[in-house]
Design a protein around this motif. Structure first.
Motif, PDB file in Angstrom:
ATOM      1  N   ALA A 105      29.131  57.198  62.772  1.00 36.41           N
ATOM      2  CA  ALA A 105      28.611  57.215  61.284  1.00 36.41           C
ATOM      3  C   ALA A 105      27.763  58.400  61.063  1.00 36.41           C
ATOM      4  O   ALA A 105      27.762  58.945  59.999  1.00 36.41           O
ATOM      5  CB  ALA A 105      27.471  56.221  61.489  1.00 36.41           C
ATOM      6  N   VAL A 144      30.547  48.654  59.616  1.00 34.62           N
ATOM      7  CA  VAL A 144      29.685  48.243  58.627  1.00 34.62           C
ATOM      8  C   VAL A 144      29.038  46.960  58.828  1.00 34.62           C
ATOM      9  O   VAL A 144      29.509  46.052  59.633  1.00 34.62           O
ATOM     10  CB  VAL A 144      30.289  48.097  57.194  1.00 34.62           C
ATOM     11  CG1 VAL A 144      30.651  49.738  56.647  1.00 34.62           C
ATOM     12  CG2 VAL A 144      31.578  47.167  57.361  1.00 34.62           C
ATOM     13  N   LYS A 156      21.905  45.707  51.846  1.00 39.94           N
ATOM     14  CA  LYS A 156      20.520  46.389  52.201  1.00 39.94           C
ATOM     15  C   LYS A 156      19.722  45.445  53.008  1.00 39.94           C
ATOM     16  O   LYS A 156      20.167  44.194  53.007  1.00 39.94           O
ATOM     17  CB  LYS A 156      20.018  47.325  51.153  1.00 39.94           C
ATOM     18  CG  LYS A 156      19.465  46.212  50.057  1.00 39.94           C
ATOM     19  CD  LYS A 156      18.748  46.836  48.988  1.00 39.94           C
ATOM     20  CE  LYS A 156      18.514  46.356  47.714  1.00 39.94           C
ATOM     21  NZ  LYS A 156      18.089  47.173  46.782  1.00 39.94           N
ATOM     22  N   GLU A 192      22.082  49.470  61.215  1.00 43.58           N
ATOM     23  CA  GLU A 192      23.368  48.976  60.834  1.00 43.58           C
ATOM     24  C   GLU A 192      23.532  49.844  59.417  1.00 43.58           C
ATOM     25  O   GLU A 192      22.460  50.573  58.758  1.00 43.58           O
ATOM     26  CB  GLU A 192      23.237  47.580  60.264  1.00 43.58           C
ATOM     27  CG  GLU A 192      23.329  46.544  61.229  1.00 43.58           C
ATOM     28  CD  GLU A 192      24.594  46.648  62.312  1.00 43.58           C
ATOM     29  OE1 GLU A 192      25.581  46.726  61.442  1.00 43.58           O
ATOM     30  OE2 GLU A 192      24.634  46.214  63.148  1.00 43.58           O
ATOM     31  N   SER A 193      24.766  50.038  58.917  1.00 46.97           N
ATOM     32  CA  SER A 193      25.015  50.991  57.790  1.00 46.97           C
ATOM     33  C   SER A 193      25.592  49.730  56.629  1.00 46.97           C
ATOM     34  O   SER A 193      26.409  49.069  57.338  1.00 46.97           O
ATOM     35  CB  SER A 193      25.997  51.952  57.762  1.00 46.97           C
ATOM     36  OG  SER A 193      25.214  52.751  58.982  1.00 46.97           O
ATOM     37  N   MET A 209      26.434  52.456  51.476  1.00 50.56           N
ATOM     38  CA  MET A 209      25.975  53.643  52.075  1.00 50.56           C
ATOM     39  C   MET A 209      27.260  54.541  52.894  1.00 50.56           C
ATOM     40  O   MET A 209      27.230  55.796  52.527  1.00 50.56           O
ATOM     41  CB  MET A 209      25.065  53.386  53.216  1.00 50.56           C
ATOM     42  CG  MET A 209      23.812  52.780  52.832  1.00 50.56           C
ATOM     43  SD  MET A 209      22.994  52.071  54.574  1.00 50.56           S
ATOM     44  CE  MET A 209      21.583  51.478  53.460  1.00 50.56           C
ATOM     45  N   VAL A 210      28.010  53.688  53.307  1.00 53.07           N
ATOM     46  CA  VAL A 210      29.251  54.204  54.040  1.00 53.07           C
ATOM     47  C   VAL A 210      30.300  54.882  52.947  1.00 53.07           C
ATOM     48  O   VAL A 210      30.625  56.067  53.055  1.00 53.07           O
ATOM     49  CB  VAL A 210      29.845  53.117  54.670  1.00 53.07           C
ATOM     50  CG1 VAL A 210      31.465  53.697  55.163  1.00 53.07           C
ATOM     51  CG2 VAL A 210      29.098  53.051  56.225  1.00 53.07           C
ATOM     52  N   THR A 237      28.890  58.307  51.561  1.00 51.37           N
ATOM     53  CA  THR A 237      29.303  59.626  52.554  1.00 51.37           C
ATOM     54  C   THR A 237      30.714  60.039  52.038  1.00 51.37           C
ATOM     55  O   THR A 237      30.836  61.126  52.780  1.00 51.37           O
ATOM     56  CB  THR A 237      29.328  59.275  53.982  1.00 51.37           C
ATOM     57  OG1 THR A 237      30.596  58.207  54.321  1.00 51.37           O
ATOM     58  CG2 THR A 237      27.942  58.520  54.390  1.00 51.37           C
TER      59      THR A 237
END
Ligand code: PEP
Length: 250
Positions: free
Chosen positions: A44, A67, A72, A78-79, A83-84, A87
């Motif tokens: 990540a 994930v 949230k 964790e993500s 959020m992923v 990126t």
């Protein structure tokens, strides 16, 4: 014909600096080919570095190894899919055997993750595969069908956006590989399950993973049923990864 996918699962290897160095070397020696795509699944913390480094390479995709399904909240470590996605990632491994068997991820959690990933427009790569004892007890297809149950109520359009990776657990990181014919039998069963549940036959993509290396990638990919490979150990060095990504495919 859909393109062959060469996917690298870096597991907990290659932080941001190492990712940059790897991609500098790899990209200087690997030119885009119209018959294939290269997908990287870095840790990540390296996702953004990797995604930024390949923005000018539409043949290369970056994805996350895991994930959380919630958008949230109080989930330390964790993500979320949002959020992923932010990126620059466009795919996520879901249900990798290490998630299932080291971290205890259940079929139900895997199903939630697949839905969360689909909702963002990213591609879930659902990993399925039997343990050695299950294979020896001739339960491979039973286990794989149970794991595919994570997709049970997704409609045909949704299924067309999912990639499956068949990774027999006994072959991951062990040097043991399913024979191309054995892998093809399981891939055919996965393809049938997907089409029986509404997927378009031509859209179903099933990757093989488990000790793929430069010496066996070509014979595995020669099987009509194998649409690509998911590679751990042999994807960690630019040399061996380039050798795998350049094997001939039909
Ligand atoms: C994997 O991690 O998905 C994998 C297949 O690992 P290896 O290639 O090292 O067996």
């Amino acid at each position: 014909m859909t393109s062959t996918i060469f996917a690298a699962n870096w597991k907990m290897h290659l932080g941001p600096g190492e990712t940059r160095a790897f991609l500098d070397t790899f990209l200087s020696g690997y030119a885009a080919r119209p018959d294939r795509e290269v997908w990287f699944f870095p840790p990540a913390v390296s996702l953004e570095t990797a995604a930024q480094r390949v923005t000018d390479r539409p043949d290369i995709r970056v994805g996350a190894q895991n994930v959380h399904w919630e958008p949230k909240g109080a989930y330390t470590g964790e993500s979320s899919v949002g959020m992923v996605h932010d990126t620059g990632s466009r795919a996520v491994l879901v249900g990798h055997s290490e998630r299932r068997h080291v971290f205890g991820e259940t079929d139900e959690e895997t199903a939630r993750k697949v839905r969360a990933v689909l909702a963002t427009g990213m591609v879930p790569v659902l990993c399925v595969g039997e343990k050695l004892g299950e294979r020896e007890a001739d339960r491979t297809l039973e286990v794989v069908h149970r794991q595919l149950g994570a997709l049970e109520d997704i409609d045909g359009h949704g299924l067309d956006g999912i990639v499956i990776a068949y990774e027999p657990v006994w072959a991951i990181g062990t040097g043991a590989t399913a024979t191309p014919a054995d892998a093809a039998t399981v891939h055919a069963a996965i393809r049938s399950w997907m089409t029986a549940h509404g997927a378009t036959a031509a859209a179903v993509r099933v990757l093989y993973g488990g000790s793929v290396k430069p010496g066996n990638a070509e014979e595995l990919l020669a099987e009509q049923e194998i649409d690509g490979v998911l590679v751990g150990g042999a994807s960690l060095q630019p040399d061996s990864w380039t050798q795998i990504c350049t094997v001939p495919v039909d």
